[in-house]
Design a protein around this motif. Structure first.
Motif, PDB file in Angstrom:
ATOM      1  N   UNK A 141      36.652 -57.675  24.759  1.00  9.12           N
ATOM      2  CA  UNK A 141      35.464 -58.323  25.547  1.00  9.12           C
ATOM      3  C   UNK A 141      34.534 -57.317  26.285  1.00  9.12           C
ATOM      4  N   UNK A 142      35.352 -56.561  26.919  1.00  3.58           N
ATOM      5  CA  UNK A 142      34.466 -55.409  27.733  1.00  3.58           C
ATOM      6  C   UNK A 142      33.266 -54.874  26.811  1.00  3.58           C
ATOM      7  N   UNK A 143      33.817 -54.695  25.729  1.00  2.00           N
ATOM      8  CA  UNK A 143      33.167 -53.774  24.630  1.00  2.00           C
ATOM      9  C   UNK A 143      32.016 -54.542  24.198  1.00  2.00           C
ATOM     10  N   UNK A 144      32.399 -55.992  23.973  1.00  2.00           N
ATOM     11  CA  UNK A 144      31.249 -57.016  23.611  1.00  2.00           C
ATOM     12  C   UNK A 144      30.306 -57.012  24.531  1.00  2.00           C
ATOM     13  N   UNK A 152      18.893 -57.281  20.293  1.00  2.00           N
ATOM     14  CA  UNK A 152      17.762 -56.937  19.746  1.00  2.00           C
ATOM     15  C   UNK A 152      17.493 -55.705  18.823  1.00  2.00           C
ATOM     16  N   UNK A 153      18.188 -54.762  18.845  1.00  2.00           N
ATOM     17  CA  UNK A 153      17.845 -53.621  18.374  1.00  2.00           C
ATOM     18  C   UNK A 153      19.240 -52.717  18.054  1.00  2.00           C
ATOM     19  N   UNK A 154      20.143 -53.370  17.161  1.00  2.43           N
ATOM     20  CA  UNK A 154      21.451 -53.027  16.667  1.00  2.43           C
ATOM     21  C   UNK A 154      21.680 -51.227  16.343  1.00  2.43           C
ATOM     22  N   UNK A 155      20.279 -50.751  15.861  1.00  5.24           N
ATOM     23  CA  UNK A 155      20.373 -49.375  15.541  1.00  5.24           C
ATOM     24  C   UNK A 155      20.382 -48.523  16.810  1.00  5.24           C
ATOM     25  N   UNK A 156      20.061 -49.061  17.917  1.00  2.00           N
ATOM     26  CA  UNK A 156      20.186 -48.138  19.002  1.00  2.00           C
ATOM     27  C   UNK A 156      21.760 -48.185  19.688  1.00  2.00           C
ATOM     28  N   UNK A 157      22.694 -48.742  19.030  1.00  2.00           N
ATOM     29  CA  UNK A 157      24.153 -48.780  19.595  1.00  2.00           C
ATOM     30  C   UNK A 157      24.552 -47.558  19.463  1.00  2.00           C
ATOM     31  N   UNK A 158      25.149 -46.832  20.617  1.00  2.00           N
ATOM     32  CA  UNK A 158      25.735 -45.710  20.652  1.00  2.00           C
ATOM     33  C   UNK A 158      26.792 -45.334  19.858  1.00  2.00           C
ATOM     34  N   UNK A 159      27.035 -44.206  19.267  1.00  2.00           N
ATOM     35  CA  UNK A 159      28.164 -43.981  18.349  1.00  2.00           C
ATOM     36  C   UNK A 159      29.420 -44.068  19.110  1.00  2.00           C
ATOM     37  N   UNK A 160      29.339 -43.763  20.388  1.00  2.00           N
ATOM     38  CA  UNK A 160      30.836 -43.640  21.074  1.00  2.00           C
ATOM     39  C   UNK A 160      31.148 -45.246  21.347  1.00  2.00           C
ATOM     40  N   UNK A 161      30.209 -45.970  21.471  1.00  7.10           N
ATOM     41  CA  UNK A 161      30.451 -47.418  21.561  1.00  7.10           C
ATOM     42  C   UNK A 161      31.023 -47.866  20.139  1.00  7.10           C
ATOM     43  N   UNK A 162      30.377 -47.275  18.962  1.00  2.24           N
ATOM     44  CA  UNK A 162      30.808 -48.020  17.783  1.00  2.24           C
ATOM     45  C   UNK A 162      32.313 -47.350  17.233  1.00  2.24           C
ATOM     46  N   UNK A 163      32.605 -46.274  18.031  1.00  2.00           N
ATOM     47  CA  UNK A 163      34.020 -45.742  17.964  1.00  2.00           C
ATOM     48  C   UNK A 163      34.750 -46.549  18.440  1.00  2.00           C
ATOM     49  N   UNK A 165      34.727 -49.602  19.363  1.00  2.02           N
ATOM     50  CA  UNK A 165      35.093 -50.813  18.646  1.00  2.02           C
ATOM     51  C   UNK A 165      35.815 -50.836  17.556  1.00  2.02           C
ATOM     52  N   UNK A 166      35.729 -49.701  16.819  1.00  2.00           N
ATOM     53  CA  UNK A 166      36.379 -49.549  15.619  1.00  2.00           C
ATOM     54  C   UNK A 166      37.844 -49.348  15.851  1.00  2.00           C
ATOM     55  N   UNK A 167      38.167 -48.483  17.057  1.00  2.00           N
ATOM     56  CA  UNK A 167      39.469 -48.084  17.363  1.00  2.00           C
ATOM     57  C   UNK A 167      40.236 -49.384  17.976  1.00  2.00           C
ATOM     58  N   UNK A 168      39.427 -50.228  18.672  1.00  2.00           N
ATOM     59  CA  UNK A 168      39.845 -51.394  19.226  1.00  2.00           C
ATOM     60  C   UNK A 168      40.306 -52.470  17.827  1.00  2.00           C
ATOM     61  N   UNK A 169      39.467 -52.450  17.088  1.00  2.00           N
ATOM     62  CA  UNK A 169      39.749 -53.526  15.882  1.00  2.00           C
ATOM     63  C   UNK A 169      41.114 -53.121  14.948  1.00  2.00           C
ATOM     64  N   UNK A 170      41.264 -51.613  14.854  1.00  2.00           N
ATOM     65  CA  UNK A 170      42.358 -51.024  14.171  1.00  2.00           C
ATOM     66  C   UNK A 170      43.480 -51.308  14.964  1.00  2.00           C
ATOM     67  N   UNK A 171      43.590 -50.865  16.514  1.00  2.00           N
ATOM     68  CA  UNK A 171      44.683 -51.082  17.204  1.00  2.00           C
ATOM     69  C   UNK A 171      45.058 -52.525  17.151  1.00  2.00           C
ATOM     70  N   UNK A 172      44.378 -53.430  17.250  1.00  2.00           N
ATOM     71  CA  UNK A 172      44.539 -54.993  17.162  1.00  2.00           C
ATOM     72  C   UNK A 172      45.321 -55.145  16.078  1.00  2.00           C
ATOM     73  N   UNK A 173      44.732 -54.812  14.738  1.00  2.00           N
ATOM     74  CA  UNK A 173      45.337 -55.068  13.304  1.00  2.00           C
ATOM     75  C   UNK A 173      46.672 -54.517  13.448  1.00  2.00           C
ATOM     76  N   UNK A 174      46.908 -53.218  13.899  1.00  2.00           N
ATOM     77  CA  UNK A 174      48.368 -52.782  13.967  1.00  2.00           C
ATOM     78  C   UNK A 174      49.184 -53.420  14.668  1.00  2.00           C
ATOM     79  N   UNK A 175      48.853 -54.068  15.678  1.00  2.00           N
ATOM     80  CA  UNK A 175      49.619 -54.823  16.587  1.00  2.00           C
ATOM     81  C   UNK A 175      50.035 -56.252  15.895  1.00  2.00           C
ATOM     82  N   UNK A 176      49.108 -56.770  15.151  1.00  2.00           N
ATOM     83  CA  UNK A 176      49.117 -57.874  14.329  1.00  2.00           C
ATOM     84  C   UNK A 176      50.229 -57.739  13.359  1.00  2.00           C
ATOM     85  N   UNK A 177      50.134 -56.691  12.591  1.00  2.00           N
ATOM     86  CA  UNK A 177      51.159 -56.379  11.360  1.00  2.00           C
ATOM     87  C   UNK A 177      52.500 -56.102  11.920  1.00  2.00           C
TER      88      UNK A 177
END
Length: 223
Positions: A141-144, A152-163, A165-177
């Motif tokens: 939620x905080x990252x969201x 308005x301009x997704x191309x400006x999303x910082x690489x650190x924020x993208x990273x 978000x990906x780590x969060x999604x990966x960790x959530x999937x691991x816990x679900x499994x």
């Protein structure tokens, strides 16, 4: 002394000779394939495919000689012996397992306690994973919230924020499994304890057979 020694040696030799002669006086008898009763002073070649009897001179059966087997029959006999040996090994292993099961679970209360302890360990893992899932949800939620600045301009999303978000999604999937795996493990544990309990009920009944009730009808005593 010399004469006595010679007599002793002679008697021993005579006894050995008579014993050997007695053993050699076996009479072999059998009924061949044509129904004829054959006898001889040695195993009978015509009866190698059937049982022969070795008789003493008085006619007493001393032993029986089984039929000689063909290569095919020998292979079949070996296979039969192998299967019998495997069955005996399985039965011995079953007895060993039953004994170990009784030693581990002498009563139903002991069995119930161990089942509860095994399930509690799994529940603790599920509880920890669920807690971690909640933490990851709050983080997401905080990252969201940070991501909303770049709607308005997704191309400006910082690489650190993208990273992150990906780590969060990966960790959530691991816990679900992990939670799903632990739920399956609970089913396996319960199934194993249920199977053990079914066997234990039989073993307990054999080890502690019910005592037959002594019938005693009431009597009325009259003076």
């Amino acid at each position: 002394m010399r004469l006595s020694s010679l007599l002793t040696s002679g008697l021993a030799g005579l006894a050995f000779f008579l014993g050997s002669a007695s053993e050699a006086q076996e009479i072999y008898s059998c009924v061949d394939a044509k129904g004829r009763t054959l006898t001889a002073d040695r195993p009978i070649a015509e009866c190698t495919d059937r049982t022969q009897r070795a008789l003493s001179p008085s006619g007493t059966v001393k032993r029986q000689i089984g039929p000689s087997l063909t290569a095919h029959e020998q292979a079949a006999q070996h296979e039969k012996d192998r299967r019998a040996a495997e069955q005996r090994a399985r039965q011995a292993e079953d007895r060993r397992r039953d004994k170990a099961l009784l030693l581990r679970y002498p009563t139903l209360a002991v069995h119930d306690r161990e089942r509860a302890a095994a399930l509690l360990q799994i529940d603790e893992v599920i509880k920890a994973s669920s807690k971690r899932q909640g933490e990851l949800g709050n983080q997401r939620k905080s990252l969201g919230g940070e991501l909303e600045f770049y709607v308005k301009d997704p191309s400006r999303v910082p690489a650190s924020l993208k990273r992150r978000l990906e780590e969060n999604d990966g960790s959530a999937a691991v816990q679900q499994r992990l939670i799903a795996d632990q739920e399956q493990e609970k089913k396996r544990v319960n199934q194993r304890f249920d199977e053990d309990l079914a066997k234990l009920r039989q073993l307990w009944a054999l080890a502690n057979p019910p005592t037959p009730a002594v019938g005693g009808g009431s009597r009325t005593v009259r003076n």
